[in-house]
Every structure is written in C-alpha cells, then in structure tokens.
Design a protein around this motif. Structure first.
Motif, PDB file in Angstrom:
ATOM      1  N   LYS A  93       7.965  -0.234   4.863  1.00  0.00           N
ATOM      2  CA  LYS A  93       7.097   0.746   4.239  1.00  0.00           C
ATOM      3  C   LYS A  93       6.075   0.054   3.339  1.00  0.00           C
ATOM      4  N   LEU A  94       4.844   0.517   3.433  1.00  0.00           N
ATOM      5  CA  LEU A  94       3.764  -0.054   2.631  1.00  0.00           C
ATOM      6  C   LEU A  94       3.539   0.760   1.361  1.00  0.00           C
ATOM      7  N   ASN A  95       3.044   0.074   0.341  1.00  0.00           N
ATOM      8  CA  ASN A  95       2.640   0.747  -0.884  1.00  0.00           C
ATOM      9  C   ASN A  95       1.234   1.320  -0.706  1.00  0.00           C
ATOM     10  N   PHE A  96       0.996   2.437  -1.354  1.00  0.00           N
ATOM     11  CA  PHE A  96      -0.333   3.045  -1.269  1.00  0.00           C
ATOM     12  C   PHE A  96      -0.624   3.805  -2.547  1.00  0.00           C
ATOM     13  N   ILE A  97      -1.917   4.022  -2.775  1.00  0.00           N
ATOM     14  CA  ILE A  97      -2.387   4.818  -3.910  1.00  0.00           C
ATOM     15  C   ILE A  97      -3.338   5.871  -3.359  1.00  0.00           C
ATOM     16  N   ARG A  98      -3.170   7.098  -3.785  1.00  0.00           N
ATOM     17  CA  ARG A  98      -4.063   8.178  -3.351  1.00  0.00           C
ATOM     18  C   ARG A  98      -5.105   8.453  -4.429  1.00  0.00           C
ATOM     19  N   GLU A  99      -6.332   8.592  -3.993  1.00  0.00           N
ATOM     20  CA  GLU A  99      -7.402   9.037  -4.888  1.00  0.00           C
ATOM     21  C   GLU A  99      -8.252  10.037  -4.123  1.00  0.00           C
ATOM     22  N   GLU A 100      -8.175  11.297  -4.531  1.00  0.00           N
ATOM     23  CA  GLU A 100      -8.874  12.351  -3.800  1.00  0.00           C
ATOM     24  C   GLU A 100      -8.469  12.284  -2.311  1.00  0.00           C
ATOM     25  N   ILE A 101      -9.463  12.194  -1.435  1.00  0.00           N
ATOM     26  CA  ILE A 101      -9.204  12.151  -0.001  1.00  0.00           C
ATOM     27  C   ILE A 101      -8.691  10.786   0.461  1.00  0.00           C
ATOM     28  N   ALA A 102      -8.982   9.747  -0.302  1.00  0.00           N
ATOM     29  CA  ALA A 102      -8.727   8.368   0.129  1.00  0.00           C
ATOM     30  C   ALA A 102      -7.277   7.951  -0.091  1.00  0.00           C
ATOM     31  N   VAL A 103      -6.783   7.154   0.857  1.00  0.00           N
ATOM     32  CA  VAL A 103      -5.456   6.536   0.749  1.00  0.00           C
ATOM     33  C   VAL A 103      -5.663   5.030   0.823  1.00  0.00           C
ATOM     34  N   PHE A 104      -5.481   4.347  -0.303  1.00  0.00           N
ATOM     35  CA  PHE A 104      -5.656   2.897  -0.361  1.00  0.00           C
ATOM     36  C   PHE A 104      -4.297   2.235  -0.114  1.00  0.00           C
ATOM     37  N   ILE A 105      -4.211   1.504   0.994  1.00  0.00           N
ATOM     38  CA  ILE A 105      -2.953   0.930   1.460  1.00  0.00           C
ATOM     39  C   ILE A 105      -2.951  -0.569   1.210  1.00  0.00           C
ATOM     40  N   THR A 106      -1.873  -1.050   0.600  1.00  0.00           N
ATOM     41  CA  THR A 106      -1.751  -2.475   0.279  1.00  0.00           C
ATOM     42  C   THR A 106      -0.729  -3.139   1.194  1.00  0.00           C
ATOM     43  N   PHE A 107      -1.099  -4.297   1.754  1.00  0.00           N
ATOM     44  CA  PHE A 107      -0.210  -5.060   2.623  1.00  0.00           C
ATOM     45  C   PHE A 107       0.446  -6.183   1.830  1.00  0.00           C
ATOM     46  N   PRO A 108       1.674  -6.553   2.183  1.00  0.00           N
ATOM     47  CA  PRO A 108       2.372  -7.599   1.421  1.00  0.00           C
ATOM     48  C   PRO A 108       1.712  -8.969   1.548  1.00  0.00           C
ATOM     49  N   ASP A 109       1.060  -9.212   2.689  1.00  0.00           N
ATOM     50  CA  ASP A 109       0.361 -10.477   2.905  1.00  0.00           C
ATOM     51  C   ASP A 109      -1.051 -10.195   3.388  1.00  0.00           C
ATOM     52  N   GLU A 110      -1.943 -11.123   3.141  1.00  0.00           N
ATOM     53  CA  GLU A 110      -3.328 -10.949   3.554  1.00  0.00           C
ATOM     54  C   GLU A 110      -3.432 -10.888   5.076  1.00  0.00           C
TER      55      GLU A 110
END
Length: 536
Positions: A93-110
């Motif tokens: 499972k990935l971490n994410f942050i929601r802002e309005e409509i946008a879902v910013f998804i962070t990956f463990p590695d580049e």
C-alpha cells in the motif's frame, strides 16, 4: 421571426458556464505541475460494480504508466466525495495525501525515467448525481417505461474523476487504450466504449460486462450505460454499426438510425476514414440528450429530427437531420480523434463539430441549404466573452465556440475562395492530427501554411475577442473608402462585395482604402455577409 426561446435553449444548453475566478481546486484539476508531467498514462483497466438501488460504485482502476522524469510522487485525481480504499503498488500500500480533487501519491523509491509501472487504485462511494445532464456533470439514475433501471453518466468539463480515479487532464490519454468492466444487476446490460468482449455471471446477483478500447481515449469519453437494452447490429462498407436502445424503441431505432450511413459517407469523404474502426461505432440510448463518448456515442434525442424536434437555425433546414446523431458523431473526428490539450481550447472540438453539421447538410442537400443553416446560427451567437478560456485552471471559454466558431470556419472557407482547396485542407487537417492532442497555435499554423494566407488575425479576432469585425464604408468627395473596425491590432481579411451585381473582392485592413471602382451611391454596394460572419 426568430424563435427566441429556442435560441436561449441553445445558448444555455451548449454553454457550460464557469466562473472566471480560478480557485486552488481549478488549478489542481487544470494545471500541469511536475507531479502530472512526470508520467505518461499507457492504459486504464477499470473494474467496478454499480448498485442502482444504492447509487454506489465500488471497485478499482489499474493504471499503467511510463515514467517521463525521475520521480517519487505523482498526482492522480478523484472527486472529494469518493472514498479511497487503498492504492497498491508492487503488492504494498502506498501513502497518499488528498487535496481537493488531487491525490498525491508517494512511492517508497524513486521511479526511474523510461520505466514502465502499474498501480491499482481501490475506491468506492456515491458519485455526484447530475441535476441536468449533460450540462452539468454526473450520473443519471432513472427508469425505463417498465420500471427497470436506466443509468448514464456524462462528465465533460466536470471531469472523469467524478466517478473513477484517473489522471484527469486532456493532455494525457492512455496510449494503449482501456478496458471497462462493469458489474450490474442481473437482467441489465452495461454498454461502454470499444468492443464487447463478453459477460460473466458473478453468482451474486450481478453480471459483469467487459469492453475493450484499442485506441487512445479522452478520459471524459469513458462511459457507462446501464439498461435492459436491445442490440441492433449493422455494417456499412466494412464499418460495424451497433445500436443499443430501450426495447420499446427497437423498431423505431432501426429506421431512424439509417441516417448514420449517409453521414458516415459524408464525414469520411470530407474528414478521412472513421478514426476508430477497430473499436467500432455505436449509438447508445441514454436518459440525457447526448454526448460524444468515443465509439459509444450517447443518444437521447427521442428519435426526432432537429434538436429535440426544434431547429437551432430557425430556417427549417435544421429539421432535415437528427442534430444529436450528426453533431455527436462529428466529434469522433473533432474532439475524440483531434483533442485539445487544455479545455480552454475546446473550440477545437466544438467549432469544427458544429461546422460538421453544415458539411453534412451540404453533402445531403446542397450548398445553398448549408449556407442557409449556417447563417441561421448567427442569432445564437451572444458575443459575451472570448471563445478561448483560461489556461491551466480547467476553464472553458464562451459557448459561442459552437455557432461563432462554426461561422468563423465558414468565413475562412470563403476567404480561401477555392472549394477544392478548402476541402483538401480540411481533410489534411483531420488526417494530420488524427489521434493527436493539439492546441490553438497548432491549428492556426496549419491553416496559415495550407492556405498560403496569414489567417492569424482572423483566428485571433473571432477566438480572443467578443466582437466580430465590422466593414466600414465612407464617402470622401468622389471616392468610396473602406476599412475594418476590429479589436485585433492590424486586422486584415479579404471580403467579397457586389457592385451592381458584379462580384468584387476587397482586401481591407484597419486603415482606410479607396475603392477602385467608381460608385455613385452606397446603395450599389452589397456586402456578401452570407459568406462572411461580419458586420457592415
């Protein structure tokens, strides 16, 4: 006398009004920040269940993408009212942050440039229900005459992320197409884009209907249509034609949709081969008026001629064809095949598509009828604000992109003043940018090059200002002088007049010029305004 009620209907119906003050949400939806430009979507595989009683969606979207720039964060989009259940990448499972409509998804590695990646986005919730689709985005949950569920969705302008997780930008279509698998209660059918692959009884009261799209597709074009449909299959010169209609309308539809064949002959002769042959062509009856859903065109015009039985041109010509069939199918070339990068340039979709109505009339009924229809559209132009909208903030321009944009193209045809050349240009335009994403400058550059004329002032005046150019005359001693009154600096455009019935081409600019011919009275001069959308 003009039907002012009908004119108002047209302006309201096709003008998806949006506030001119952009919000943070608008920027998140319409902008191209690094979290969006760092990846290129390759494919969507949507697998969901729609519950008509609860008006809910649950399922997931597999999103395959190529990394364009090294990144550890990307932006996907899903409307705020929809629940994110989890986002899974490489079984984690990935971490994410929601802002309005946008879902910013962070990956463990580049993620490395050039690499191919895929994630699964699980979600659920109650999607927004439209109040008056397709003018506002959302689902329509209603019933047919037998009391069975009849469901549709239309989200152009509002955004595809209203009902599924997606990179919600016209700048990026899935290069390798999409699959749409939608489970609905037994006894109902779901019709989506592309080819039908088959259905599966899930043994839980639901049947899943599987569809496959081979071509790139606008995200707002991906669709769901749920009903107890009857299926009509036909073929025209090698192109599969499929119609999905309410059972009570099957016989009516068989007769009414015969119009599709001459339409296809006309459009393919003028705009090139149907762009999505491998996905087929469909008309799908919907509980709303219509929408250009690629290879699954939404049809809700009640098998009437014109626009809900009315003539948008108030000339009678508009009753010679079914507006929704012709207009929405024209979008297969203009909007679905040729797509604007930003919805601020939606005139690239709508101006050419309204012009396709004029083209169809000319194919079927001749030039004079086509010009009659075109000029009948003039009273639908409001000149309220520019046709080009605000870039980067999900804002369209004026609804004038329909009639005024079509009249601009008709004007350019008569500027070119060579029909063989004009049709060759239009065909080459459609074929050159087939299945491509472009912007206004690309269109202007193309027509400048192909016409051998600098049409930039013409495009600018009609697209970027509210006024249409005015041809002014004045008498100075024994001479008649003329010039353009326009907003565009240095505006110049040829125009035709008649002097005592003899056709003369003028080359007005913003400076006064003398008329070469000697004319005793201004009454002897007639400006050919049926060929040029101007004031005089």
């Amino acid at each position: 006398m003009k039907n002012t009620i009908l004119t108002s209907l047209f302006i309201i119906a096709f003008q998806q009004l949006s506030a001119q003050t952009a919000t943070r949400r608008d920027s998140l939806q319409g902008g191209l920040r690094p979290e969006r430009t760092c990846f290129d979507v390759q494919r969507y595989d949507l697998n969901i269940k729609i519950n008509p009683d609860e008006k809910t969606i649950v399922g997931y979207n597999d999103i395959a993408f190529k990394v364009v720039e090294n990144t550890s964060k990307i932006q996907l989009d899903l409307f705020e009212n929809m629940q994110i259940d989890s986002i899974v990448f490489n079984a984690k499972k990935l971490n994410f942050i929601r802002e309005e409509i946008a879902v910013f998804i962070t990956f463990p590695d580049e993620l490395k440039k050039g690499s191919d990646q895929k994630l699964r986005f699980y979600y659920s919730g109650k999607p927004i229900i439209a109040k008056r689709a397709p003018w506002d985005g959302g689902f329509v949950f209603t019933q047919d005459s037998k009391g069975k569920p009849w469901i549709g969705v239309a989200v152009q302008g509002t955004g595809a992320s209203l009902w599924y997780p997606v990179k919600d930008s016209q700048s990026d279509e899935p290069d390798n197409g999409a699959s749409i698998k939608i489970a609905v209660p037994n006894g109902l059918m779901n019709v989506s884009n592309g080819r039908f692959l088959g259905s599966e009884d899930l043994k839980n009261g639901y049947t899943r209907w599987d569809w496959e799209v081979k071509n790139p597709i606008n995200t707002y074009d991906i669709t769901a249509n749920i009903a107890d449909y009857a299926h009509i299959h036909d073929n025209h010169k090698g192109l599969d034609l499929d119609y999905y209609v309410l059972r009570e309308n099957e016989e009516k539809a068989r007769k009414h949709f015969e119009e599709v064949k001459p339409m296809m002959d006309c459009f393919q002769s003028k705009f090139g081969a149907y762009p999505f042959t491998d996905d087929g062509y469909k008309l799908v009856e919907t509980p709303y008026l219509g929408m250009e859903h690629q290879s699954a065109v939404a049809y809700g015009n009640h098998y009437l001629q014109g626009y809900l039985g009315n003539d948008l041109s108030s000339t009678g010509v508009g009753l010679l064809f079914d507006f929704i069939t012709i207009h929405e199918s024209g979008h297969e070339w203009f909007g679905n095949s040729i797509t604007s990068k930003d919805i601020a340039d939606m005139w690239i979709h709508e101006s050419f598509t309204q012009y396709s109505e004029i083209v169809f009339i000319e194919c079927q009924f001749g030039y004079e009828k086509a010009m009659q229809y075109a000029n009948g559209l003039k009273d639908n132009v409001s000149n309220d604000r520019p046709i080009i909208g605000q870039y980067g903030v999900n804002k369209e321009g004026s609804g004038d992109m329909y009639p005024k944009g079509a009249l601009m193209l008709n004007t350019i045809r008569h500027i070119v003043n060579d029909d063989a050349k004009w049709w060759k240009m239009l065909l080459k335009y459609s074929e050159t940018y087939r299945k491509k994403i472009i912007d206004t400058q690309t269109v202007v550059d193309f027509f400048n090059a192909e016409s051998g004329t600098d049409l930039t002032p013409v495009f600018n005046q009609y697209l970027r200002y509210t006024n249409i150019p005015e041809l002014e005359f004045r008498k100075e001693k024994n001479d008649i002088e003329f010039r353009w009154k326009a907003d565009e600096p240095g505006f110049a455009m040829p125009v035709d007049i008649t002097i005592k019935g003899k056709k003369v081409r003028l080359q007005p600019t913003s400076e006064w010029k003398k008329l070469a011919e000697k004319v005793k009275s201004m009454d002897n001069i007639k400006v050919l305004k049926n060929n040029f959308f101007i004031k005089s």
